[in-house]
Design an enzyme around this catalytic site. Structure first.
Site, PDB file in Angstrom:
ATOM      1  N   HIS A 123       0.790  -1.234   0.000  1.00 34.26           N
ATOM      2  CA  HIS A 123       0.000   0.000   0.000  1.00 34.26           C
ATOM      3  C   HIS A 123       0.814   1.272   0.000  1.00 34.26           C
ATOM      4  O   HIS A 123       0.251   2.362  -0.054  1.00 34.26           O
ATOM      5  CB  HIS A 123      -0.924   0.035   1.220  1.00 34.26           C
ATOM      6  CG  HIS A 123      -2.164  -0.780   1.045  1.00 34.26           C
ATOM      7  ND1 HIS A 123      -3.324  -0.266   0.521  1.00 34.26           N
ATOM      8  CD2 HIS A 123      -2.407  -2.076   1.297  1.00 34.26           C
ATOM      9  CE1 HIS A 123      -4.242  -1.218   0.471  1.00 34.26           C
ATOM     10  NE2 HIS A 123      -3.711  -2.326   0.933  1.00 34.26           N
TER      11      HIS A 123
ATOM     12  N   LYS B   2      -9.367  14.017   4.007  1.00 35.51           N
ATOM     13  CA  LYS B   2      -8.498  12.845   4.035  1.00 35.51           C
ATOM     14  C   LYS B   2      -7.658  12.948   5.307  1.00 35.51           C
ATOM     15  O   LYS B   2      -7.668  13.989   5.973  1.00 35.51           O
ATOM     16  CB  LYS B   2      -7.596  12.791   2.808  1.00 35.51           C
ATOM     17  CG  LYS B   2      -6.903  14.140   2.510  1.00 35.51           C
ATOM     18  CD  LYS B   2      -6.034  14.105   1.271  1.00 35.51           C
ATOM     19  CE  LYS B   2      -6.797  14.076  -0.022  1.00 35.51           C
ATOM     20  NZ  LYS B   2      -6.777  12.834  -0.761  1.00 35.51           N
ATOM     21  N   ARG B   3      -6.931  11.892   5.667  1.00 33.65           N
ATOM     22  CA  ARG B   3      -6.055  11.994   6.824  1.00 33.65           C
ATOM     23  C   ARG B   3      -5.083  13.153   6.658  1.00 33.65           C
ATOM     24  O   ARG B   3      -4.728  13.520   5.529  1.00 33.65           O
ATOM     25  CB  ARG B   3      -5.285  10.677   7.017  1.00 33.65           C
ATOM     26  CG  ARG B   3      -6.112   9.583   7.632  1.00 33.65           C
ATOM     27  CD  ARG B   3      -6.626   9.961   8.989  1.00 33.65           C
ATOM     28  NE  ARG B   3      -5.561   9.915   9.961  1.00 33.65           N
ATOM     29  CZ  ARG B   3      -5.416   8.973  10.883  1.00 33.65           C
ATOM     30  NH1 ARG B   3      -6.308   7.996  10.970  1.00 33.65           N
ATOM     31  NH2 ARG B   3      -4.416   8.998  11.742  1.00 33.65           N
TER      32      ARG B   3
ATOM     33  N   THR C  33      -8.430   6.865  -2.758  1.00 36.65           N
ATOM     34  CA  THR C  33      -9.759   6.387  -3.126  1.00 36.65           C
ATOM     35  C   THR C  33     -10.780   7.509  -2.943  1.00 36.65           C
ATOM     36  O   THR C  33     -11.838   7.487  -3.569  1.00 36.65           O
ATOM     37  CB  THR C  33     -10.196   5.170  -2.273  1.00 36.65           C
ATOM     38  OG1 THR C  33      -9.952   5.464  -0.895  1.00 36.65           O
ATOM     39  CG2 THR C  33      -9.436   3.913  -2.694  1.00 36.65           C
TER      40      THR C  33
ATOM     41  N   LYS D 127     -14.358   8.716  -5.087  1.00 38.78           N
ATOM     42  CA  LYS D 127     -15.684   9.037  -4.531  1.00 38.78           C
ATOM     43  C   LYS D 127     -16.154  10.411  -5.033  1.00 38.78           C
ATOM     44  O   LYS D 127     -17.323  10.595  -5.382  1.00 38.78           O
ATOM     45  CB  LYS D 127     -15.646   9.033  -3.001  1.00 38.78           C
ATOM     46  CG  LYS D 127     -15.227   7.703  -2.386  1.00 38.78           C
ATOM     47  CD  LYS D 127     -14.904   7.854  -0.900  1.00 38.78           C
ATOM     48  CE  LYS D 127     -14.103   6.685  -0.387  1.00 38.78           C
ATOM     49  NZ  LYS D 127     -13.489   6.942   0.944  1.00 38.78           N
TER      50      LYS D 127
ATOM     51  N   LYS E 121       0.321  14.719   1.890  1.00 41.28           N
ATOM     52  CA  LYS E 121      -0.962  15.037   1.250  1.00 41.28           C
ATOM     53  C   LYS E 121      -1.114  16.544   1.010  1.00 41.28           C
ATOM     54  O   LYS E 121      -1.998  16.992   0.296  1.00 41.28           O
ATOM     55  CB  LYS E 121      -2.119  14.506   2.093  1.00 41.28           C
ATOM     56  CG  LYS E 121      -2.215  12.967   2.112  1.00 41.28           C
ATOM     57  CD  LYS E 121      -3.352  12.504   3.007  1.00 41.28           C
ATOM     58  CE  LYS E 121      -3.461  10.995   3.146  1.00 41.28           C
ATOM     59  NZ  LYS E 121      -4.159  10.340   2.006  1.00 41.28           N
TER      60      LYS E 121
HETATM   61  C1  LIG Z   1     -12.232   7.237   1.337  1.00 44.88           C
HETATM   62  C2  LIG Z   1     -11.859   7.596   2.719  1.00 44.88           C
HETATM   63  C3  LIG Z   1     -10.521   7.824   3.051  1.00 44.88           C
HETATM   64  C4  LIG Z   1      -9.413   7.791   2.022  1.00 44.88           C
HETATM   65  O1  LIG Z   1      -9.304   9.055   1.432  1.00 44.88           O
HETATM   66  P1  LIG Z   1      -8.029   9.470   0.541  1.00 44.88           P
HETATM   67  O2  LIG Z   1      -8.393  10.806   0.019  1.00 44.88           O
HETATM   68  O3  LIG Z   1      -7.916   8.447  -0.536  1.00 44.88           O
HETATM   69  O4  LIG Z   1      -6.861   9.486   1.448  1.00 44.88           O
HETATM   70  C5  LIG Z   1     -10.218   8.174   4.347  1.00 44.88           C
HETATM   71  N1  LIG Z   1     -11.170   8.276   5.294  1.00 44.88           N
HETATM   72  C6  LIG Z   1     -12.472   8.071   5.007  1.00 44.88           C
HETATM   73  C7  LIG Z   1     -13.481   8.219   6.097  1.00 44.88           C
HETATM   74  C8  LIG Z   1     -12.863   7.717   3.728  1.00 44.88           C
HETATM   75  O5  LIG Z   1     -14.159   7.492   3.455  1.00 44.88           O
END
Ligand SMILES: *Cc1c(COP(=O)(O)O)cnc(C)c1O
Length: 800
Positions: free
Chosen positions: A347, A535-536, A643, A647, A541
């Site tokens: 990952h 995101k985190r 991911t 979305k 990032k």
């Molecule tokens: C999809 C998702 C992530 C991953 O987000 P990235 O932008 O790909 O880092 C993290 N936390 C939650 C709650 C998510 O639904």
């Protein structure tokens, strides 16, 4: 079970009275939730049993997906939807004066994960069941999921999360299927019938008790299982420890999820959790197989075990241990079976995230497992020596054990038959750089499986308004075959479709604006651009790049009365690992900026900054449908896939991103006129790292915009921040800006200007939005799982 709402209402009312001994009128939302959850479980119980019976009878190969995280979110809504009874239930409840949404919102998120990796595991479960594939999850039933985040005076405060406080209607405790797991102790060797045998003695035993949760497919009869293990004291207590201490240490194993995303946690407890998951899961897989087939010689023909990142990689030596010590197999037979059973997903290539365990921690905790890892390493190094005689440097680099460390990624590659990355770029970087030597040795082991998301949760459930529009336009085939979303292509320029699409987006922005007001008290302009980064929180990032750009906009608006922008609402959501001090300063910075900008009457018509606390799956489901712009601005080469980007795309937001992770594949899908790309490429970034040549000072001195915003971090511009942003300032100038924030600043500003311009060309923007939705089917985890099933696991759907 209920074919009409009348029938549903009858059963619901009777069940509620039975369970709680009170009339409906006196029931609470929680009573109603539990009643509904129990009805669903009862409704599916026959199918659940039948799925298991059918799997056994058909002797088809099954996959077990081992993951230290499953970020499930709420389950009632998606279960009702997948069962196709959501509408009946909703209408029935409405006639009783109950709002289904309110019941759904009373459910706590199952937050057994940190972010992308854990959410991927959850999406995969949904796709496996929905594709009728025999695939099950194995994880840990943490008593406390990822911490709840509160923002106090702009700072993150962590509170323990308590998802089990009111019980969990979805789980079934199966005490009779408990597995004993052994730690510590020593290994005794003896010769029995001329064979060297090993016994793990004086060990401390822990009982792993499974809690099974049904995984319900969309419009299928398949009900797979997510088995979560809970740690409890065993029947025999250790003699050298007080009962209290033993109980406390045992229960600690499944008490907390580690709140760390990418740093290797060098803690004994973390290694205990990993082995606990693996020993319990492999133990129960093998027990079921043995019962059905009588032996384990053909395990690999009936079972695939997938390890999600390196956390469950001890499945390799654990399976070897069972085959050698319990089954009495030869090393060669055991190795053949193990390396044809286990597959591995990488990952990340961030070096701080590659797990390496010090021997002095590993060996005493898991003495027999350590011996087996040593033996695997010795045999592997011998193989390397035969292939590369004299190349001791190469062999040292590839060894599993070196410099008193056990390298878990190396163990994963050596002990599995498939190694995959999670997006094209990431898989290429693995092959060409990070794992180059392994790729040279075993080129056929390496492959790519670009991540995906379940379009059922992230479109159908999260965005019923858009789903309805899509169904009215192209029908509902896309729910089962997401790539059919491409049928929207003819409507990209369709005026009435565009009008409806704009209406849906506006509706969702209104809903999010309401949520923002509730949580922050800030009123946002619903016709502004909703520009979202959720995101985190991580340096790579680059939330900081986003912040510096907002500061620049603010400065310009203040200084240059001829400058104006189309109104923007910048929305952030992010948790920082509690020990990641730098990330926590960035959270404070975002909040300080929000305070400053939102209260400035001169600019706040055009500019608002919002930080939504406690970002999690259920909040995410409210955010993605409302977004116009998707910020995916990681330093190229650092984000393995992402991911969140998928979305957003699926909900019609336009990506503003670097050429990183799956952004590249989104670009390939939609074409460059339907995405905003900026910044260094991965190759340029990696070249800088290799050859040097980047000096952040130069960008600071030569670009006045940069100098101004960077100085503002420390010159009193944020009066409430004291010296709190000094570490951020230092990271940019003293530490030469490891993530190229200043290097990409100008390019980002320019891309943002294009975003602002094109958003105002409404027809064009809606066209772009539609193209993104139409091409998002490829990023459904149904496609991803189909690729895993065909290319790695070799499993077939079960039908009938
Ligand atoms: C999809 C998702 C992530 C991953 O987000 P990235 O932008 O790909 O880092 C993290 N936390 C939650 C709650 C998510 O639904």
């Amino acid at each position: 079970m209920f074919s009409s709402k009348e029938e549903f209402k009858n059963v619901f009312l009777k069940r509620l009275e039975m369970m709680y001994g009170k009339r409906f009128e006196e029931s609470t939302v929680r009573d109603q939730y539990n009643t509904l959850g129990n009805m669903v479980r009862e409704y599916i119980s026959q199918h659940w049993i039948q799925t298991n019976e059918r799997n056994r009878a058909k002797k088809q190969k099954q996959v077990y997906y081992l993951s230290i995280e499953f970020l499930l979110g709420r389950l009632l809504g998606s279960n009702l939807l997948n069962l196709g009874i959501r509408d009946i239930v909703e209408e029935g409840l409405r006639e009783l004066g109950i709002d289904l949404q309110e019941i759904e919102e009373s459910e706590a998120d199952a937050g057994l994960g940190n972010g992308g990796l854990g959410r991927l595991a959850a999406c995969f479960l949904d796709s496996l069941a929905s594709l009728n594939l025999p695939g099950h999850g194995c994880g840990i039933r943490y008593k406390h999921g990822l911490f709840d985040q509160k923002i106090v005076d702009g700072y993150q405060v962590e509170l323990p999360e308590q998802w089990l406080r009111h019980g969990n209607v979805w789980e079934v405790r199966k005490e009779d299927l408990a597995v004993e797991v052994s730690f510590w102790g020593k290994v005794e060797m003896s010769h029995i019938n001329g064979r060297l045998t090993f016994r793990h003695v004086d060990s401390e035993k822990v009982m792993a008790v499974p809690y099974d949760m049904p995984v319900i497919g969309y419009d299928t009869k398949t009900i797979n299982t997510l088995r979560l293990w809970s740690a409890e004291p065993a029947k025999t207590f250790p003699i050298h420890k007080s009962v209290m201490q033993y109980k406390r240490e045992t229960e600690a194993i499944s008490e907390f999820l580690y709140p760390d995303d990418t740093h290797d946690e060098g803690k004994i407890l973390r290694l205990k959790q990993q082995y606990f998951l693996v020993a319990a899961s492999v133990g129960s897989i093998v027990r079921a197989h043995r019962r059905q087939y009588g032996h384990l010689y053909e395990l690999h023909k009936h079972v695939a075990i997938h390890v999600n990142d390196t956390h469950p990689v001890l499945a390799i030596p654990e399976l070897m241990r069972i085959l050698l010590d319990e089954e009495g197999m030869s090393w060669e037979d055991a190795w053949h079976i193990t390396t044809n059973t286990i597959s591995y997903t990488n990952h990340t290539t961030l070096s701080e995230a590659l797990e390496k365990w010090p021997i002095h921690i590993f060996r005493p905790l898991l003495p027999r497992i350590y011996m087996i890892v040593e033996e695997i390493n010795e045999r592997f190094c011998r193989e390397l020596w035969n292939r590369y005689p004299g190349e001791w440097k190469r062999i040292e680099e590839m060894a599993i054990i070196a410099h008193d460390l056990v390298k878990m990624a190396h163990l994963a590659i050596v002990g599995s038959y498939s190694v995959n990355g999670v997006a094209k770029l990431h898989s290429d970087i693995l092959k060409k750089r990070e794992m180059r030597l392994f790729h040279e040795f075993w080129p056929q082991k390496f492959n790519n499986k670009t991540n995906g998301i379940t379009h059922r949760r992230w479109l159908l459930k999260a965005n019923p308004q858009l789903s309805k529009l899509i169904i009215n336009t192209i029908g509902d085939k896309w729910i089962k075959e997401p790539e059919k979303l491409i049928d929207l292509k003819p409507y990209v320029g369709d005026a009435s479709f565009q009008q409806e699409l704009a209406k849906v987006k506006r509706q969702r922005k209104t809903m999010l604006a309401r949520r923002i007001y509730e949580q922050t008290g800030v009123v946002v302009n619903e016709s502004s651009i909703f520009d979202v980064q959720v995101k985190r929180l991580h340096a790579y990032k680059r939330q900081l790049l986003n912040v510096l750009h907002i500061m620049y906009l603010y400065n310009r608006l203040k200084e240059d009365s001829s400058f104006s922008i189309y109104p923007r609402t910048f929305i952030f959501g992010a948790k920082a690992s509690p020990g990641y001090y730098y990330a926590k300063r960035i959270i404070k910075l975002i909040n300080s900026l929000a305070d400053k900008v939102n209260s400035d009457r001169q600019t706040n018509e055009q500019l608002k900054v919002i930080f939504l606390e406690n970002y999690r799956v259920s909040l995410a489901e409210e955010i993605f449908p409302a977004a116009d712009v998707s910020e995916q601005i990681s330093t190229a080469s650092k984000e393995a896939s992402g991911t969140g980007n998928m979305k957003f795309m699926m909900n019609g937001a336009i990506t503003l991103g670097t050429l990183d992770g799956a952004n590249i594949e989104i670009l390939e899908a939609v074409g460059e006129e339907n995405i905003f790309i900026f910044g260094l490429t991965a190759e340029e970034v990696l070249r800088y790292y290799q050859n040097g040549g980047y000096r952040s000072h130069e960008y600071y001195h030569y670009d006045k915009r940069i100098k101004q915003v960077v100085d503002q971090l420390v010159n009193g511009f944020f009066p409430d921040a004291h010296d709190h942003f000094e570490p951020i300032y230092d990271s940019l100038l003293m530490q030469n800006d490891e993530y190229f924030v200043l290097r990409d600043f100008a390019s980002y500003v320019e891309a943002q200007e294009r975003v602002g311009k094109e958003y105002q060309q409404r027809e064009k923007w809606l066209r772009m939005s539609t193209v993104n939705i139409a091409h998002s089917g490829y990023f459904s985890s149904d496609r991803t799982i189909q690729e895993y099933a065909n290319g790695i696991w070799k499993i077939q759907p079960i039908d009938g």
